[in-house]
Scaffold this motif. Sequence first.
Motif: not given
Length: 260
Positions: A50-56
């Motif tokens: 899982e990443s932070s921020g908005t885009p995948p």
Amino acid sequence: MDRVTGVSKEDWVKNIKRSPELPDIPQLDGLNPANSYATDAYRTQATAMESSGTPPQSIFEGIQTVADLARVRSKFNPLDPEGTGNKAHFLKFSQRIANAPFLALITGDTITVQTSSHNSNELVDSFVKGFTGIGEKDKDQIIGAVTDLANAALSYSDRIEKYSNFAQNILDVDGDGNVLFHLYSSQFQIEASERKGSITFNTQYNVVRGVYQLSVAKWEEIKDLFAFKTKVSTQEWLSNFKTPCKPGATAKTPCLTNKK
């Protein structure tokens, strides 16, 4: 090499947000309850990446975002089975997925399932047996997911004998980290009375199968095209693609028990 679909990967991403070019479809065009399931391996790896921020950023966020863009573009809403959650909108969604040039088609066919039983549990089992490439350790939980799907269909049958198209999505990952988007559908006849329901079928029926792969290499190639998109989490996708039972519905079928 990109799969030949008649549209470039840049155009698919750019045009997916535009309003549909086809006229609106009548709302009452066949019930289409849908359900989605992620295998244990997929959930574990998706959570770890899982990443932070908005885009995948991760490949898991990539396939989930691609699928949800196709769902929204086609106006297919499994949460609204008596509106745009119908079969016609599901078919438009399926076509959006099929047109994505960066997804490799692993399996695309229709198989005939033969059975001699009219027991609803055996119907679920025979439907799941048509799924391809699913590990045995996930089969029992997938049977539970399809049972939820069948119960949702029964809850909307309103004591009227009708046909219902079942759609089951499965998210999976292979040993190389490539993600797999499975989509299976089949049409069954359902009927509910005040307190009980039934699902009937002939001695044979068809299961339409589509399994698409997004490879690690392909995702790295196209990831920047999604820089201005809002990612969809695993839980969001699973929730967006699961038809709930109709509130207040009492119809149950004694032989259809959730095996989860």
